[in-house]
Design a protein around this motif. Structure first.
Motif, PDB file in Angstrom:
ATOM      1  N   ARG A 135       0.597  -3.958  29.559  1.00 16.20           N
ATOM      2  CA  ARG A 135       0.992  -5.329  29.188  1.00 16.20           C
ATOM      3  C   ARG A 135       0.789  -6.234  30.391  1.00 16.20           C
ATOM      4  O   ARG A 135       1.074  -5.848  31.532  1.00 16.20           O
ATOM      5  CB  ARG A 135       2.454  -5.348  28.745  1.00 16.20           C
ATOM      6  CG  ARG A 135       2.968  -6.706  28.284  1.00 16.20           C
ATOM      7  CD  ARG A 135       4.332  -6.581  27.649  1.00 16.20           C
ATOM      8  NE  ARG A 135       5.325  -6.078  28.578  1.00 16.20           N
ATOM      9  CZ  ARG A 135       6.457  -6.719  28.900  1.00 16.20           C
ATOM     10  NH1 ARG A 135       6.736  -7.901  28.350  1.00 16.20           N
ATOM     11  NH2 ARG A 135       7.318  -6.188  29.736  1.00 16.20           N
ATOM     12  N   SER A 136       0.307  -7.454  30.139  1.00 12.64           N
ATOM     13  CA  SER A 136       0.023  -8.401  31.220  1.00 12.64           C
ATOM     14  C   SER A 136       0.587  -9.771  30.889  1.00 12.64           C
ATOM     15  O   SER A 136       0.496 -10.224  29.744  1.00 12.64           O
ATOM     16  CB  SER A 136      -1.491  -8.538  31.423  1.00 12.64           C
ATOM     17  OG  SER A 136      -2.084  -7.305  31.756  1.00 12.64           O
ATOM     18  N   ASN A 137       1.131 -10.432  31.908  1.00 14.22           N
ATOM     19  CA  ASN A 137       1.550 -11.821  31.750  1.00 14.22           C
ATOM     20  C   ASN A 137       0.336 -12.743  31.761  1.00 14.22           C
ATOM     21  O   ASN A 137      -0.586 -12.566  32.563  1.00 14.22           O
ATOM     22  CB  ASN A 137       2.485 -12.242  32.884  1.00 14.22           C
ATOM     23  CG  ASN A 137       3.911 -11.774  32.666  1.00 14.22           C
ATOM     24  OD1 ASN A 137       4.338 -11.601  31.539  1.00 14.22           O
ATOM     25  ND2 ASN A 137       4.641 -11.584  33.746  1.00 14.22           N
ATOM     26  N   MET A 138       0.345 -13.734  30.881  1.00 14.07           N
ATOM     27  CA  MET A 138      -0.666 -14.783  30.913  1.00 14.07           C
ATOM     28  C   MET A 138      -0.133 -15.940  31.762  1.00 14.07           C
ATOM     29  O   MET A 138       1.067 -16.188  31.833  1.00 14.07           O
ATOM     30  CB  MET A 138      -0.992 -15.253  29.504  1.00 14.07           C
ATOM     31  CG  MET A 138      -1.601 -14.171  28.626  1.00 14.07           C
ATOM     32  SD  MET A 138      -3.158 -13.505  29.262  1.00 14.07           S
ATOM     33  CE  MET A 138      -4.302 -14.848  28.886  1.00 14.07           C
ATOM     34  N   ILE A 139      -1.056 -16.641  32.405  1.00 14.33           N
ATOM     35  CA  ILE A 139      -0.708 -17.607  33.449  1.00 14.33           C
ATOM     36  C   ILE A 139      -0.791 -19.045  32.949  1.00 14.33           C
ATOM     37  O   ILE A 139      -1.759 -19.449  32.305  1.00 14.33           O
ATOM     38  CB  ILE A 139      -1.650 -17.417  34.656  1.00 14.33           C
ATOM     39  CG1 ILE A 139      -1.472 -16.012  35.248  1.00 14.33           C
ATOM     40  CG2 ILE A 139      -1.420 -18.483  35.714  1.00 14.33           C
ATOM     41  CD1 ILE A 139      -0.094 -15.720  35.763  1.00 14.33           C
ATOM     42  N   LEU A 140       0.227 -19.829  33.292  1.00 16.53           N
ATOM     43  CA  LEU A 140       0.222 -21.264  33.059  1.00 16.53           C
ATOM     44  C   LEU A 140      -0.530 -21.961  34.190  1.00 16.53           C
ATOM     45  O   LEU A 140      -0.407 -21.573  35.346  1.00 16.53           O
ATOM     46  CB  LEU A 140       1.648 -21.809  33.055  1.00 16.53           C
ATOM     47  CG  LEU A 140       2.550 -21.503  31.859  1.00 16.53           C
ATOM     48  CD1 LEU A 140       3.990 -21.780  32.235  1.00 16.53           C
ATOM     49  CD2 LEU A 140       2.158 -22.344  30.685  1.00 16.53           C
ATOM     50  N   THR A 141      -1.286 -23.005  33.882  1.00 19.03           N
ATOM     51  CA  THR A 141      -1.970 -23.781  34.925  1.00 19.03           C
ATOM     52  C   THR A 141      -1.628 -25.262  34.790  1.00 19.03           C
ATOM     53  O   THR A 141      -1.347 -25.757  33.699  1.00 19.03           O
ATOM     54  CB  THR A 141      -3.496 -23.615  34.833  1.00 19.03           C
ATOM     55  OG1 THR A 141      -3.955 -24.183  33.595  1.00 19.03           O
ATOM     56  CG2 THR A 141      -3.890 -22.153  34.896  1.00 19.03           C
ATOM     57  N   ASN A 142      -1.698 -25.965  35.923  1.00 19.58           N
ATOM     58  CA  ASN A 142      -1.464 -27.412  35.915  1.00 19.58           C
ATOM     59  C   ASN A 142      -2.456 -28.137  35.024  1.00 19.58           C
ATOM     60  O   ASN A 142      -2.107 -29.084  34.317  1.00 19.58           O
ATOM     61  CB  ASN A 142      -1.578 -27.964  37.348  1.00 19.58           C
ATOM     62  CG  ASN A 142      -0.306 -27.775  38.133  1.00 19.58           C
ATOM     63  OD1 ASN A 142       0.785 -27.861  37.586  1.00 19.58           O
ATOM     64  ND2 ASN A 142      -0.433 -27.496  39.419  1.00 19.58           N
ATOM     65  N   GLU A 143      -3.715 -27.693  35.057  1.00 19.71           N
ATOM     66  CA  GLU A 143      -4.756 -28.357  34.282  1.00 19.71           C
ATOM     67  C   GLU A 143      -4.448 -28.287  32.793  1.00 19.71           C
ATOM     68  O   GLU A 143      -4.601 -29.269  32.059  1.00 19.71           O
ATOM     69  CB  GLU A 143      -6.112 -27.704  34.585  1.00 19.71           C
ATOM     70  CG  GLU A 143      -6.665 -28.012  35.973  1.00 19.71           C
ATOM     71  CD  GLU A 143      -5.883 -27.349  37.093  1.00 19.71           C
ATOM     72  OE1 GLU A 143      -5.900 -27.900  38.213  1.00 19.71           O
ATOM     73  OE2 GLU A 143      -5.232 -26.308  36.853  1.00 19.71           O
ATOM     74  N   ALA A 144      -4.018 -27.132  32.336  1.00 18.07           N
ATOM     75  CA  ALA A 144      -3.697 -26.982  30.914  1.00 18.07           C
ATOM     76  C   ALA A 144      -2.516 -27.867  30.530  1.00 18.07           C
ATOM     77  O   ALA A 144      -2.498 -28.466  29.449  1.00 18.07           O
ATOM     78  CB  ALA A 144      -3.398 -25.514  30.590  1.00 18.07           C
ATOM     79  N   LEU A 145      -1.517 -27.957  31.408  1.00 17.86           N
ATOM     80  CA  LEU A 145      -0.354 -28.792  31.115  1.00 17.86           C
ATOM     81  C   LEU A 145      -0.741 -30.263  30.994  1.00 17.86           C
ATOM     82  O   LEU A 145      -0.240 -30.986  30.140  1.00 17.86           O
ATOM     83  CB  LEU A 145       0.709 -28.614  32.194  1.00 17.86           C
ATOM     84  CG  LEU A 145       1.542 -27.341  32.118  1.00 17.86           C
ATOM     85  CD1 LEU A 145       2.418 -27.214  33.348  1.00 17.86           C
ATOM     86  CD2 LEU A 145       2.398 -27.325  30.866  1.00 17.86           C
ATOM     87  N   LYS A 146      -1.656 -30.708  31.862  1.00 18.20           N
ATOM     88  CA  LYS A 146      -2.094 -32.100  31.819  1.00 18.20           C
ATOM     89  C   LYS A 146      -2.803 -32.414  30.504  1.00 18.20           C
ATOM     90  O   LYS A 146      -2.806 -33.538  30.036  1.00 18.20           O
ATOM     91  CB  LYS A 146      -3.030 -32.387  33.000  1.00 18.20           C
ATOM     92  CG  LYS A 146      -2.340 -32.396  34.355  1.00 18.20           C
ATOM     93  CD  LYS A 146      -3.351 -32.546  35.479  1.00 18.20           C
ATOM     94  CE  LYS A 146      -2.685 -32.433  36.837  1.00 18.20           C
ATOM     95  NZ  LYS A 146      -3.668 -32.455  37.944  1.00 18.20           N
TER      96      LYS A 146
END
Length: 305
Positions: A135-146
């Motif tokens: 199992r792996s965590n997926m990563i949040l990015t600033n670009e996606a949030l914008k």
């Protein structure tokens, strides 16, 4: 005894073995529909979902999905956090009412994706008792949030986690909990099943000693933090659960409840979200790798709707 059914099916294999997914969820309206649609495409024949007192529209969304899928809903309003007990109950329902040959005990924020092919059952055997998958965590990015982040925009997962000392996970304000090691998950044969651990990280089966195995042919993609609003709502709920001194919960949740009570949860969220510069460094050292496989499945379900 259902262990006999386990052995009988190996002697006389069924023509169409059934894979059933059970889900325990609460307030997951942003992700529950995608979860069911993706897994149905990947070969899951039926779903047994326990709704734990949702108030955000999750229960209503599940009701609407019943018209399209073989989906049983069990309402469980109790807030006593009996995860292991409830997961075992759901596995029994999957066996008795859905004819399950294999059961995936899932969370709404997890997607079980085969690394090759388009059907999970291709990677399972009728003599499987317990199959452990990474199992792996997926990563949040600033670009996606914008861009108005949605969980299915994530293109990177943790490959080689950072092994912070356990004490640091509780107290150091500068670490990112999405980068720590996380436990694998299991697929179980409900015939002969004895117990599932609370987080579905392990299971006991009568034939563990002979047929339990580990495979990397399937990976669980975990999306634990999908927006600040979802994150805070989850931690408020965990705060209530932790009022029960016997509640068993990971250190990361205790950390986040503590930060919430200090008014610092937003700071933690901003540490978890990764900038392009940080992503480049983490990618260079293979802590994080690009993996668009789950996103391909999210795009498929949008095309079909």
């Amino acid at each position: 005894m259902h262990i006999l059914t386990y052995y009988w099916r190996q002697l006389k294999p069924p023509e169409n073995p059934r894979l059933v997914m059970t889900i325990l969820c609460r307030n997951e309206v942003d992700v529950i529909e995608a979860n069911i649609r993706v897994h149905a495409l990947l070969g899951v024949d039926a779903f047994v979902v326990m709704d734990n007192g949702s108030t955000d529209g999750t229960r209503e969304k599940l009701g609407a999905l019943q018209g399209e899928f073989d989906l049983t809903i069990i309402d469980q309003p109790s807030q006593t956090y009996q995860q292991a007990k409830w997961m075992l109950q759901l596995a029994h329902v999957a066996r008795l009412e859905k004819g399950a040959h294999w059961v995936i005990s899932n969370d709404a924020d997890e997607f079980w994706i085969p690394q090759q092919g388009d059907n999970l059952k291709m990677h399972l055997r009728l003599d499987d008792s317990v199959v452990t998958v990474p199992r792996s965590n997926m990563i949040l990015t600033n670009e996606a949030l914008k861009e108005g982040y949605r969980f299915f925009h994530a293109n990177h997962r943790v490959q080689y986690p950072i092994c912070y000392e356990r004490d640091a996970q509780k107290r150091d304000p500068n670490i990112s909990m999405l980068l720590v090691p996380i436990s694998p998950k299991v697929i179980v044969n409900p015939n002969g099943l004895i117990k599932i651990s609370g987080g579905n990280h392990r299971a006991k089966h009568w034939d563990n000693w002979r047929t339990a195995r580990t495979t990397e042919a399937i990976r669980v993609y975990h999306y634990p933090i999908r927006s600040y609003e979802q994150f805070e709502a989850n931690i408020r709920h965990r705060q209530q659960l932790l009022k029960n001194t016997n509640a068993r919960m990971g250190d990361h949740y205790r950390r986040w409840v503590g930060l919430y009570e200090q008014g610092r949860l937003r700071e933690e969220f901003e540490r978890i979200v990764i900038s392009a510069a940080h992503l480049n460094v983490l990618s260079r050292y293979k802590v994080v790798v690009e993996d668009t496989l789950p996103r391909q499945w999210f795009e498929k379900i949008r095309e079909l709707q």
